[in-house]
Design a protein around this motif. Structure first.
Motif, PDB file in Angstrom:
ATOM      1  N   VAL A  88       0.856  -1.190   0.000  1.00  0.00           N
ATOM      2  CA  VAL A  88       0.000   0.000   0.000  1.00  0.00           C
ATOM      3  C   VAL A  88       0.892   1.240   0.000  1.00  0.00           C
ATOM      4  CG1 VAL A  88      -1.815   1.253   1.226  1.00  0.00           C
ATOM      5  CG2 VAL A  88      -1.795  -1.265   1.229  1.00  0.00           C
ATOM      6  N   ALA A  89       0.869   1.990  -1.090  1.00  0.00           N
ATOM      7  CA  ALA A  89       1.718   3.184  -1.234  1.00  0.00           C
ATOM      8  C   ALA A  89       0.936   4.286  -1.926  1.00  0.00           C
ATOM      9  CB  ALA A  89       2.981   2.841  -2.008  1.00  0.00           C
ATOM     10  N   ASP A  90      -0.327   4.440  -1.524  1.00  0.00           N
ATOM     11  CA  ASP A  90      -1.187   5.426  -2.197  1.00  0.00           C
ATOM     12  C   ASP A  90      -1.306   6.727  -1.419  1.00  0.00           C
ATOM     13  OD1 ASP A  90      -2.570   4.094  -0.236  1.00  0.00           O
ATOM     14  OD2 ASP A  90      -4.382   3.768  -1.406  1.00  0.00           O
ATOM     15  N   GLY A  91      -0.276   7.054  -0.631  1.00  0.00           N
ATOM     16  CA  GLY A  91      -0.175   8.373  -0.026  1.00  0.00           C
ATOM     17  C   GLY A  91      -0.905   8.531   1.289  1.00  0.00           C
ATOM     18  N   GLY A  92      -0.797   9.743   1.854  1.00  0.00           N
ATOM     19  CA  GLY A  92      -1.455  10.039   3.114  1.00  0.00           C
ATOM     20  C   GLY A  92      -2.958   9.876   3.021  1.00  0.00           C
ATOM     21  N   ASP A  93      -3.591   9.549   4.143  1.00  0.00           N
ATOM     22  CA  ASP A  93      -5.030   9.298   4.181  1.00  0.00           C
ATOM     23  C   ASP A  93      -5.394   8.208   3.171  1.00  0.00           C
ATOM     24  OD1 ASP A  93      -7.595   9.630   5.165  1.00  0.00           O
ATOM     25  OD2 ASP A  93      -8.112  11.209   3.743  1.00  0.00           O
ATOM     26  N   SER A  94      -4.650   7.116   3.208  1.00  0.00           N
ATOM     27  CA  SER A  94      -4.742   6.050   2.216  1.00  0.00           C
ATOM     28  C   SER A  94      -6.112   5.372   2.204  1.00  0.00           C
ATOM     29  CB  SER A  94      -3.673   4.987   2.502  1.00  0.00           C
ATOM     30  OG  SER A  94      -3.950   3.782   1.845  1.00  0.00           O
ATOM     31  N   PRO A  95      -6.818   5.402   1.071  1.00  0.00           N
ATOM     32  CA  PRO A  95      -8.096   4.694   0.984  1.00  0.00           C
ATOM     33  C   PRO A  95      -7.928   3.180   1.078  1.00  0.00           C
ATOM     34  CG  PRO A  95      -7.494   5.609  -1.163  1.00  0.00           C
ATOM     35  CD  PRO A  95      -6.532   6.153  -0.169  1.00  0.00           C
ATOM     36  N   THR A  96      -6.789   2.663   0.615  1.00  0.00           N
ATOM     37  CA  THR A  96      -6.555   1.221   0.699  1.00  0.00           C
ATOM     38  C   THR A  96      -6.345   0.780   2.138  1.00  0.00           C
ATOM     39  OG1 THR A  96      -5.491   1.362  -1.473  1.00  0.00           O
ATOM     40  CG2 THR A  96      -5.214  -0.681  -0.245  1.00  0.00           C
ATOM     41  N   ALA A  97      -5.617   1.585   2.910  1.00  0.00           N
ATOM     42  CA  ALA A  97      -5.448   1.259   4.329  1.00  0.00           C
ATOM     43  C   ALA A  97      -6.801   1.218   5.035  1.00  0.00           C
ATOM     44  CB  ALA A  97      -4.524   2.280   4.989  1.00  0.00           C
ATOM     45  N   ARG A  98      -7.680   2.139   4.672  1.00  0.00           N
ATOM     46  CA  ARG A  98      -9.011   2.128   5.287  1.00  0.00           C
ATOM     47  C   ARG A  98      -9.782   0.867   4.907  1.00  0.00           C
ATOM     48  NH1 ARG A  98      -9.038   7.587   3.666  1.00  0.00           N
ATOM     49  NH2 ARG A  98     -10.594   7.158   2.039  1.00  0.00           N
ATOM     50  N   LEU A  99      -9.656   0.430   3.651  1.00  0.00           N
ATOM     51  CA  LEU A  99     -10.304  -0.817   3.243  1.00  0.00           C
ATOM     52  C   LEU A  99      -9.775  -2.008   4.045  1.00  0.00           C
ATOM     53  CD1 LEU A  99     -10.524  -0.629  -0.667  1.00  0.00           C
ATOM     54  CD2 LEU A  99     -12.439  -0.727   0.942  1.00  0.00           C
ATOM     55  N   LEU A 100      -8.515  -1.938   4.433  1.00  0.00           N
ATOM     56  CA  LEU A 100      -7.908  -2.997   5.235  1.00  0.00           C
ATOM     57  C   LEU A 100      -8.274  -2.883   6.705  1.00  0.00           C
ATOM     58  CD1 LEU A 100      -4.347  -3.039   3.607  1.00  0.00           C
ATOM     59  CD2 LEU A 100      -5.995  -4.933   3.582  1.00  0.00           C
ATOM     60  N   GLY A 101      -8.993  -1.823   7.068  1.00  0.00           N
ATOM     61  CA  GLY A 101      -9.389  -1.620   8.457  1.00  0.00           C
ATOM     62  C   GLY A 101      -8.309  -1.000   9.313  1.00  0.00           C
ATOM     63  N   VAL A 102      -7.292  -0.389   8.683  1.00  0.00           N
ATOM     64  CA  VAL A 102      -6.207   0.243   9.422  1.00  0.00           C
ATOM     65  C   VAL A 102      -6.512   1.722   9.594  1.00  0.00           C
ATOM     66  CG1 VAL A 102      -3.748   0.798   9.429  1.00  0.00           C
ATOM     67  CG2 VAL A 102      -4.525  -1.410   8.537  1.00  0.00           C
ATOM     68  N   ALA A 112       2.070   5.276   5.355  1.00  0.00           N
ATOM     69  CA  ALA A 112       2.445   4.787   6.687  1.00  0.00           C
ATOM     70  C   ALA A 112       2.819   5.914   7.634  1.00  0.00           C
ATOM     71  CB  ALA A 112       3.616   3.812   6.570  1.00  0.00           C
ATOM     72  N   HIS A 113       3.457   6.965   7.091  1.00  0.00           N
ATOM     73  CA  HIS A 113       3.921   8.064   7.944  1.00  0.00           C
ATOM     74  C   HIS A 113       4.052   9.338   7.106  1.00  0.00           C
ATOM     75  CE1 HIS A 113       7.539   6.495   6.028  1.00  0.00           C
ATOM     76  NE2 HIS A 113       7.450   5.402   6.753  1.00  0.00           N
ATOM     77  N   THR A 114       3.191  10.304   7.382  1.00  0.00           N
ATOM     78  CA  THR A 114       3.247  11.607   6.730  1.00  0.00           C
ATOM     79  C   THR A 114       3.795  12.608   7.733  1.00  0.00           C
ATOM     80  OG1 THR A 114       1.330  11.054   5.359  1.00  0.00           O
ATOM     81  CG2 THR A 114       1.918  13.384   5.523  1.00  0.00           C
ATOM     82  N   LEU A 115       4.940  13.227   7.414  1.00  0.00           N
ATOM     83  CA  LEU A 115       5.660  14.061   8.378  1.00  0.00           C
ATOM     84  C   LEU A 115       5.577  15.542   8.031  1.00  0.00           C
ATOM     85  CD1 LEU A 115       8.976  11.995   8.769  1.00  0.00           C
ATOM     86  CD2 LEU A 115       6.740  11.595   9.814  1.00  0.00           C
ATOM     87  N   HIS A 116       5.845  16.361   9.026  1.00  0.00           N
ATOM     88  CA  HIS A 116       6.032  17.798   8.834  1.00  0.00           C
ATOM     89  C   HIS A 116       7.300  18.012   8.006  1.00  0.00           C
ATOM     90  CE1 HIS A 116       6.745  22.021   9.855  1.00  0.00           C
ATOM     91  NE2 HIS A 116       5.554  22.084  10.415  1.00  0.00           N
ATOM     92  N   PRO A 117       7.346  19.010   7.116  1.00  0.00           N
ATOM     93  CA  PRO A 117       8.518  19.195   6.253  1.00  0.00           C
ATOM     94  C   PRO A 117       9.700  19.888   6.926  1.00  0.00           C
ATOM     95  CG  PRO A 117       6.867  20.861   5.749  1.00  0.00           C
ATOM     96  CD  PRO A 117       6.235  19.919   6.752  1.00  0.00           C
ATOM     97  N   ILE A 118       9.639  20.174   8.224  1.00  0.00           N
ATOM     98  CA  ILE A 118      10.660  20.986   8.879  1.00  0.00           C
ATOM     99  C   ILE A 118      12.070  20.426   8.713  1.00  0.00           C
ATOM    100  CG2 ILE A 118      10.358  19.871  11.135  1.00  0.00           C
ATOM    101  CD1 ILE A 118      10.853  22.650  12.412  1.00  0.00           C
TER     102      ILE A 118
END
Length: 397
Positions: free
Chosen positions: A164-178, A292-298
């Protein structure tokens, strides 16, 4: 529509930078790979996810891309970072990091996400991949020996491993119940490119201003990629500024190390949050990159962390050719190998946001003392520099 079926070793959901990078990293394996991407690639513009945001490639990241065969393209389209100047507006504390003192060619490289994504996507056109684009997953089912996907097009795919590599707020992760853990920083990033009166001499700048952390990354000879983290309450005010008024505010906050700012490109603003998935490992499934992890750009570490995810996974899969790529022992090996780096970078980035986005007087005094002490301690600066370059410890130049 007639149902079509296909069996693959690996399906990557997400054809953005991380998904394309993983597919490229697995080029020399005999794995049958498919990519499912919801948004169409445009002939002239590339993928909608390949936007104009500027990426700071850590030295380790650039060298990994070199290993994958992209050194000529990076030499053409990226700008080396020879030094980094860290300052705090209105205070004396400052710190310099430079490649010369480390005995290396560059601390990192700057490239637009659009250029990097287009470069990766173009390389994949000669690779034996099964593309499903534009298409998306309507349903999925986990079984003991496979994952079955039903696409919006009516096709049914099965795979040994789903990445699963479809970016932040991943719709696929939600389908997996994550679910995701979300920490809202109440900030937005203002992103644009600016033209400068003076050559930047391949210097990058990190400046902590009254409005929020401000980064300028060198592009070409007299351009810089701007990432300015602003309080959410200021979003409308900054969005409504004319180019001239915005350049004036930038000049006041940054100073004249690059002379006058003469021009600014179209700006974009997006919300800043720390988003981490509750788990990155499920039965025959892994979650990578911003999914998996969306970070601040600092600290500029978001993409670099995702690249190291890809590098580790590709190395494990390549070293176990002929084995089931979705078996638990392999996925757990990846999971255990990546936990330490992920926790360290996420924790460090979050701490920097809280320290340098805060104007509480004792914190301001403390961080300026810290910058001054850091500048005077070369051994600590060396450690900081090599960690920023994506290494756990100093490497041979």
């Amino acid at each position: 529509m007639t149902e079509q079926r296909s069996e693959l070793d690996i399906i990557i959901v997400g054809g953005g930078v991380v998904g394309c990078l993983l597919a490229r990293a697995l080029k020399h394996t005999d794995l049958k790979i498919g990519i499912v991407e919801a948004r169409a690639y445009q002939p002239q513009q590339g993928h909608p996810g390949f936007d104009s945001r500027t990426l700071a490639l850590a030295r380790h990241s650039a060298h990994y891309l070199w290993q994958l065969g992209f050194k000529p393209q990076l030499s053409q389209f990226s700008t080396p970072i020879q030094s980094i100047k860290i300052t705090d507006q209105g205070h004396l504390g400052q710190c310099y990091l430079d490649s010369q003192s480390q005995g290396i060619e560059a601390l990192g490289y700057v490239i637009s996400q659009q250029q990097l994504g287009t470069m990766l996507y173009s390389a994949l056109q000669s690779q034996d991949l099964q593309w499903h684009c534009p298409d998306k997953i309507d349903a999925l089912r986990l079984a003991q020996d496979k994952v079955t996907l039903t696409l919006a097009s009516g096709q049914v795919l099965s795979t040994s491993l789903l990445v699963v590599a479809d970016g932040g707020d991943s719709p696929t992760a939600r389908l997996l119940g994550v679910n995701s853990n979300i920490e809202d920083y109440a900030q937005v990033a203002l992103v644009a490119n600016v033209e400068c009166e003076l050559p930047h001499k391949q210097r990058a700048f990190e400046r902590f201003t009254e409005h929020g952390p401000l980064a300028l990354l060198p592009i070409g000879e007299r351009q810089a990629g701007l990432v300015w983290s602003l309080a959410q309450t200021m979003q409308d005010d900054f969005a409504g500024l004319t180019d001239e008024a915005l350049l004036s505010k930038l000049q006041q906050a940054f100073g004249y190390d690059l002379g006058r700012f003469t021009r600014i490109s179209r700006r974009t603003l997006y919300p800043l949050r720390l988003v981490t998935s509750e788990t990155n490992l499920l039965h025959r499934c892994l979650i990578l990159g911003n999914a998996a992890h969306t970070l601040h750009p600092i600290a500029g570490q978001g993409f670099n962390l995702g690249l190291r995810d890809v590098e580790q996974l590709a190395a494990i899969l390549a070293s176990h050719t002929g084995q089931d790529p979705g078996m638990f022992s392999l996925l757990n090996q990846y999971h255990q190998a990546r936990q330490g780096d992920q926790r360290k970078v996420i924790g460090l980035t979050d701490s920097l946001v809280r320290l340098f986005s805060n104007q509480y007087a004792p914190l301001v005094v403390g961080r300026n003392m810290g910058l001054s002490l850091l500048q005077g301690c070369q051994s600590v600066k060396n450690l900081l520099a090599w960690q920023a370059m994506g290494y756990a410890e100093k490497q041979d130049a």
